[in-house]
Every structure is written in structure tokens, then in C-alpha cells.
Motif scaffolding. Structure first.
Motif, PDB file in Angstrom:
ATOM      1  N   MET A   1       4.453  -5.986 -10.062  1.00 51.02           N
ATOM      2  CA  MET A   1       3.074  -6.427 -10.341  1.00 51.02           C
ATOM      3  C   MET A   1       2.829  -6.783 -11.768  1.00 51.02           C
ATOM      4  SD  MET A   1       1.128  -4.889  -7.137  1.00 51.02           S
ATOM      5  CE  MET A   1       1.817  -5.141  -5.552  1.00 51.02           C
ATOM      6  N   SER A   2       1.750  -7.452 -11.983  1.00 49.88           N
ATOM      7  CA  SER A   2       1.401  -7.804 -13.485  1.00 49.88           C
ATOM      8  C   SER A   2       0.261  -6.416 -13.692  1.00 49.88           C
ATOM      9  CB  SER A   2       0.974  -9.143 -13.479  1.00 49.88           C
ATOM     10  OG  SER A   2      -0.241  -9.028 -12.496  1.00 49.88           O
ATOM     11  N   ASP A   3      -0.314  -5.972 -12.602  1.00 51.95           N
ATOM     12  CA  ASP A   3      -1.314  -4.804 -12.996  1.00 51.95           C
ATOM     13  C   ASP A   3      -1.184  -3.670 -12.219  1.00 51.95           C
ATOM     14  OD1 ASP A   3      -3.814  -3.579 -13.312  1.00 51.95           O
ATOM     15  OD2 ASP A   3      -5.053  -5.331 -13.060  1.00 51.95           O
ATOM     16  N   LYS A   4      -1.282  -2.431 -12.826  1.00 54.03           N
ATOM     17  CA  LYS A   4      -0.957  -1.218 -12.196  1.00 54.03           C
ATOM     18  C   LYS A   4      -1.951  -0.921 -11.300  1.00 54.03           C
ATOM     19  CE  LYS A   4       2.846  -0.233 -14.373  1.00 54.03           C
ATOM     20  NZ  LYS A   4       4.199  -0.551 -13.747  1.00 54.03           N
ATOM     21  N   ALA A   5      -3.287  -1.036 -11.398  1.00 55.79           N
ATOM     22  CA  ALA A   5      -4.386  -0.964 -10.627  1.00 55.79           C
ATOM     23  C   ALA A   5      -4.631  -1.883  -9.725  1.00 55.79           C
ATOM     24  CB  ALA A   5      -5.664  -0.846 -11.652  1.00 55.79           C
ATOM     25  N   THR A   6      -3.793  -2.296  -8.977  1.00 57.44           N
ATOM     26  CA  THR A   6      -3.751  -3.309  -7.736  1.00 57.44           C
ATOM     27  C   THR A   6      -4.687  -3.262  -6.645  1.00 57.44           C
ATOM     28  OG1 THR A   6      -1.833  -2.284  -6.841  1.00 57.44           O
ATOM     29  CG2 THR A   6      -1.375  -4.166  -8.509  1.00 57.44           C
ATOM     30  N   ILE A   7      -4.345  -2.591  -5.670  1.00 61.99           N
ATOM     31  CA  ILE A   7      -5.012  -2.641  -4.310  1.00 61.99           C
ATOM     32  C   ILE A   7      -4.509  -1.418  -3.517  1.00 61.99           C
ATOM     33  CG2 ILE A   7      -3.556  -4.129  -3.281  1.00 61.99           C
ATOM     34  CD1 ILE A   7      -5.933  -5.289  -1.940  1.00 61.99           C
ATOM     35  N   ASP A   8      -5.118  -0.550  -3.076  1.00 71.54           N
ATOM     36  CA  ASP A   8      -4.923   0.468  -2.052  1.00 71.54           C
ATOM     37  C   ASP A   8      -4.692  -0.057  -0.837  1.00 71.54           C
ATOM     38  OD1 ASP A   8      -4.672   2.491  -4.017  1.00 71.54           O
ATOM     39  OD2 ASP A   8      -6.766   2.784  -3.860  1.00 71.54           O
ATOM     40  N   GLY A   9      -3.613  -0.490  -0.403  1.00 72.59           N
ATOM     41  CA  GLY A   9      -3.337  -1.001   1.151  1.00 72.59           C
ATOM     42  C   GLY A   9      -2.543  -0.129   1.843  1.00 72.59           C
ATOM     43  N   ILE A  10      -2.464  -0.098   3.186  1.00 68.73           N
ATOM     44  CA  ILE A  10      -1.779   0.932   3.990  1.00 68.73           C
ATOM     45  C   ILE A  10      -0.382   0.247   4.106  1.00 68.73           C
ATOM     46  CG2 ILE A  10      -3.731   1.673   5.190  1.00 68.73           C
ATOM     47  CD1 ILE A  10      -3.136  -0.149   7.589  1.00 68.73           C
ATOM     48  N   PHE A  11      -0.161  -0.848   3.846  1.00 64.38           N
ATOM     49  CA  PHE A  11       1.190  -1.520   3.623  1.00 64.38           C
ATOM     50  C   PHE A  11       1.763  -1.880   2.287  1.00 64.38           C
ATOM     51  CE2 PHE A  11      -0.384  -2.493   8.059  1.00 64.38           C
ATOM     52  CZ  PHE A  11       0.686  -1.923   8.566  1.00 64.38           C
ATOM     53  N   ALA A  12       2.954  -1.590   2.080  1.00 61.49           N
ATOM     54  CA  ALA A  12       3.694  -2.214   0.559  1.00 61.49           C
ATOM     55  C   ALA A  12       3.514  -3.405   0.357  1.00 61.49           C
ATOM     56  CB  ALA A  12       4.956  -1.596   0.556  1.00 61.49           C
ATOM     57  N   CYS A  13       3.098  -3.693  -1.003  1.00 58.86           N
ATOM     58  CA  CYS A  13       2.762  -4.935  -1.382  1.00 58.86           C
ATOM     59  C   CYS A  13       4.043  -5.900  -1.162  1.00 58.86           C
ATOM     60  CB  CYS A  13       2.180  -4.973  -2.826  1.00 58.86           C
ATOM     61  SG  CYS A  13       1.445  -6.329  -3.503  1.00 58.86           S
ATOM     62  N   GLY A  14       4.956  -5.529  -1.466  1.00 64.05           N
ATOM     63  CA  GLY A  14       6.170  -6.454  -1.577  1.00 64.05           C
ATOM     64  C   GLY A  14       6.608  -6.872  -2.766  1.00 64.05           C
ATOM     65  N   PRO A  15       7.387  -7.912  -2.715  1.00 63.93           N
ATOM     66  CA  PRO A  15       7.859  -8.562  -3.896  1.00 63.93           C
ATOM     67  C   PRO A  15       7.104  -9.707  -4.272  1.00 63.93           C
ATOM     68  CG  PRO A  15       9.607  -9.084  -2.434  1.00 63.93           C
ATOM     69  CD  PRO A  15       8.554  -7.973  -1.570  1.00 63.93           C
ATOM     70  N   GLU A  16       7.121 -10.382  -5.413  1.00 60.60           N
ATOM     71  CA  GLU A  16       6.327 -11.754  -5.694  1.00 60.60           C
ATOM     72  C   GLU A  16       6.803 -12.765  -4.781  1.00 60.60           C
ATOM     73  OE1 GLU A  16       6.722 -12.936  -9.730  1.00 60.60           O
ATOM     74  OE2 GLU A  16       5.749 -11.273 -10.586  1.00 60.60           O
ATOM     75  N   ASN A  17       5.754 -13.295  -4.198  1.00 65.04           N
ATOM     76  CA  ASN A  17       6.121 -14.498  -3.170  1.00 65.04           C
ATOM     77  C   ASN A  17       6.598 -15.629  -3.663  1.00 65.04           C
ATOM     78  OD1 ASN A  17       5.936 -15.853  -0.767  1.00 65.04           O
ATOM     79  ND2 ASN A  17       3.758 -16.066  -0.599  1.00 65.04           N
ATOM     80  N   THR A  18       7.997 -15.381  -4.307  1.00 65.20           N
ATOM     81  CA  THR A  18       8.393 -16.773  -4.929  1.00 65.20           C
ATOM     82  C   THR A  18       8.810 -18.099  -3.825  1.00 65.20           C
ATOM     83  OG1 THR A  18      10.568 -15.742  -4.811  1.00 65.20           O
ATOM     84  CG2 THR A  18       9.300 -15.541  -6.808  1.00 65.20           C
ATOM     85  N   ALA A  19       9.146 -17.595  -2.644  1.00 60.97           N
ATOM     86  CA  ALA A  19       9.571 -18.552  -1.575  1.00 60.97           C
ATOM     87  C   ALA A  19       8.370 -19.516  -1.316  1.00 60.97           C
ATOM     88  CB  ALA A  19       9.959 -17.904  -0.238  1.00 60.97           C
ATOM     89  N   TYR A  20       7.198 -19.110  -1.180  1.00 58.85           N
ATOM     90  CA  TYR A  20       5.984 -19.876  -1.166  1.00 58.85           C
ATOM     91  C   TYR A  20       4.885 -20.194  -2.105  1.00 58.85           C
ATOM     92  CZ  TYR A  20       7.342 -19.214   3.777  1.00 58.85           C
ATOM     93  OH  TYR A  20       8.416 -19.185   4.985  1.00 58.85           O
ATOM     94  N   ALA A  21       5.531 -19.924  -3.518  1.00 58.58           N
ATOM     95  CA  ALA A  21       4.507 -20.004  -4.364  1.00 58.58           C
ATOM     96  C   ALA A  21       4.125 -21.243  -4.742  1.00 58.58           C
ATOM     97  CB  ALA A  21       5.347 -19.522  -5.638  1.00 58.58           C
ATOM     98  N   ARG A  22       4.964 -22.402  -4.440  1.00 55.79           N
ATOM     99  CA  ARG A  22       4.380 -23.764  -4.639  1.00 55.79           C
ATOM    100  C   ARG A  22       2.963 -23.963  -3.676  1.00 55.79           C
ATOM    101  NH1 ARG A  22       9.174 -24.081  -1.927  1.00 55.79           N
ATOM    102  NH2 ARG A  22       9.205 -25.262  -0.209  1.00 55.79           N
ATOM    103  N   TYR A  23       2.668 -23.327  -2.760  1.00 54.25           N
ATOM    104  CA  TYR A  23       1.737 -23.511  -1.715  1.00 54.25           C
ATOM    105  C   TYR A  23       0.617 -22.392  -2.237  1.00 54.25           C
ATOM    106  CZ  TYR A  23       5.609 -25.433   0.671  1.00 54.25           C
ATOM    107  OH  TYR A  23       6.437 -26.223   1.207  1.00 54.25           O
ATOM    108  N   PHE A  24       0.560 -21.814  -3.299  1.00 51.15           N
ATOM    109  CA  PHE A  24      -0.388 -20.915  -3.833  1.00 51.15           C
ATOM    110  C   PHE A  24      -0.960 -21.377  -5.143  1.00 51.15           C
ATOM    111  CE2 PHE A  24       1.317 -18.765  -0.444  1.00 51.15           C
ATOM    112  CZ  PHE A  24       0.597 -17.591   0.068  1.00 51.15           C
ATOM    113  N   VAL A  25      -2.401 -20.963  -5.240  1.00 57.62           N
ATOM    114  CA  VAL A  25      -2.718 -21.051  -6.608  1.00 57.62           C
ATOM    115  C   VAL A  25      -2.954 -19.562  -7.059  1.00 57.62           C
ATOM    116  CG1 VAL A  25      -4.730 -21.545  -8.158  1.00 57.62           C
ATOM    117  CG2 VAL A  25      -3.893 -23.116  -6.597  1.00 57.62           C
ATOM    118  N   GLY A  26      -2.315 -18.952  -8.152  1.00 57.75           N
ATOM    119  CA  GLY A  26      -2.346 -17.507  -8.578  1.00 57.75           C
ATOM    120  C   GLY A  26      -1.116 -16.981  -7.967  1.00 57.75           C
TER     121      GLY A  26
END
Length: 138
Positions: A1-26
């Protein structure tokens, strides 16, 4: 991840979403939690990240459920006002509804995306959310 202070979630964040990146801004991250019976994924959005307008199509059944788990986000259906999303919010999206979802400009955001089983189900990815419309959300 690009920022160590990301988000406290109950599930792991996972890898960068490269498979669908073309359908996202950011930048988004994707952690597939289940492919058995019901497809469930933890999707995490960096601040300002959102997906394009899209439709979950199905001949019968189908659609999507969003279970918001962390941060502050937005959900909007075509020709309707955007609604703020916070942990604990649940969004039921019927098949055939044009919509988008993502993080607020100032906050990370995570939700579980649950695909509702349906006949002949498919996703139709459309145009990005207009930058001016997104900026107006604050």
C-alpha cells in the motif's frame, strides 16, 4: 500500500486491484474472501478512489450487496442523489441499476461486495463518475 496509515478494517486489505484498475479512478485493493456459493470480496479504496458507473445485469436474480466495514464512502444510483456510507451500512443493489461506489475524498473506505447469484449474470462497466460531480460531494 502507498500509505502505512491506511484503514482499520476487520478483513485484510489485499493486493492492489490490478485486474479491475481500468474501471476505477484512483487506487483500490481487492481481497477475495469467498468464491464458493456466493462470491464475496473485500474492496478497499484509497481516499478519492471510486469505481466507474456500472450495472450488474442478470436475466433473473442477481445484483449486489455492499456491507460497509470501515471509513467513509459514497454510493449513488443514476439520476438519484449520492448517499454517504459508514461502517455498518448495508446497500442492496438490484440487477439492472446503474450505480457507482467508492471512498470519500478525505477518507479510506472498505466494503464487502457480495454478488447476489443470478441467471446469466454479468457486469457492464461504463463511464467514470464526472470529476465535478464527485468533487461536489465534499
Amino acid at each position: 500500500m502507498s500509505d502505512k496509515a491506511t484503514i482499520d478494517g476487520i478483513f485484510a486489505c489485499g493486493p492492489e486491484n490490478t485486474a479491475y484498475a481500468r474501471y476505477f479512478v484512483g487506487q483500490s485493493y481487492l481481497n477475495i474472501l469467498s468464491r464458493e456459493g456466493v462470491h464475496i470480496a473485500n474492496v478497499t479504496f484509497e481516499p478519492g478512489c471510486r469505481n466507474n458507473w456500472h450495472i450488474h445485469n442478470a436475466a433473473k436474480g442477481g445484483g449486489q450487496i455492499l456491507l460497509c466495514t470501515a471509513g467513509h464512502g459514497w454510493y449513488q444510483e443514476w439520476n438519484k442523489p449520492a448517499q454517504a456510507l459508514r461502517p455498518g451500512d448495508v446497500v442492496h443493489i438490484a440487477a439492472g441499476v446503474k450505480h457507482w461506489h467508492g471512498a470519500a475524498s478525505h477518507s479510506w473506505f472498505s466494503h464487502l461486495a457480495v454478488e447476489v447469484p443470478g441467471e446469466d449474470a454479468s457486469n457492464e462497466w461504463l463511464e467514470p463518475v464526472a470529476a465535478a460531480d464527485y468533487a461536489a460531494l465534499g
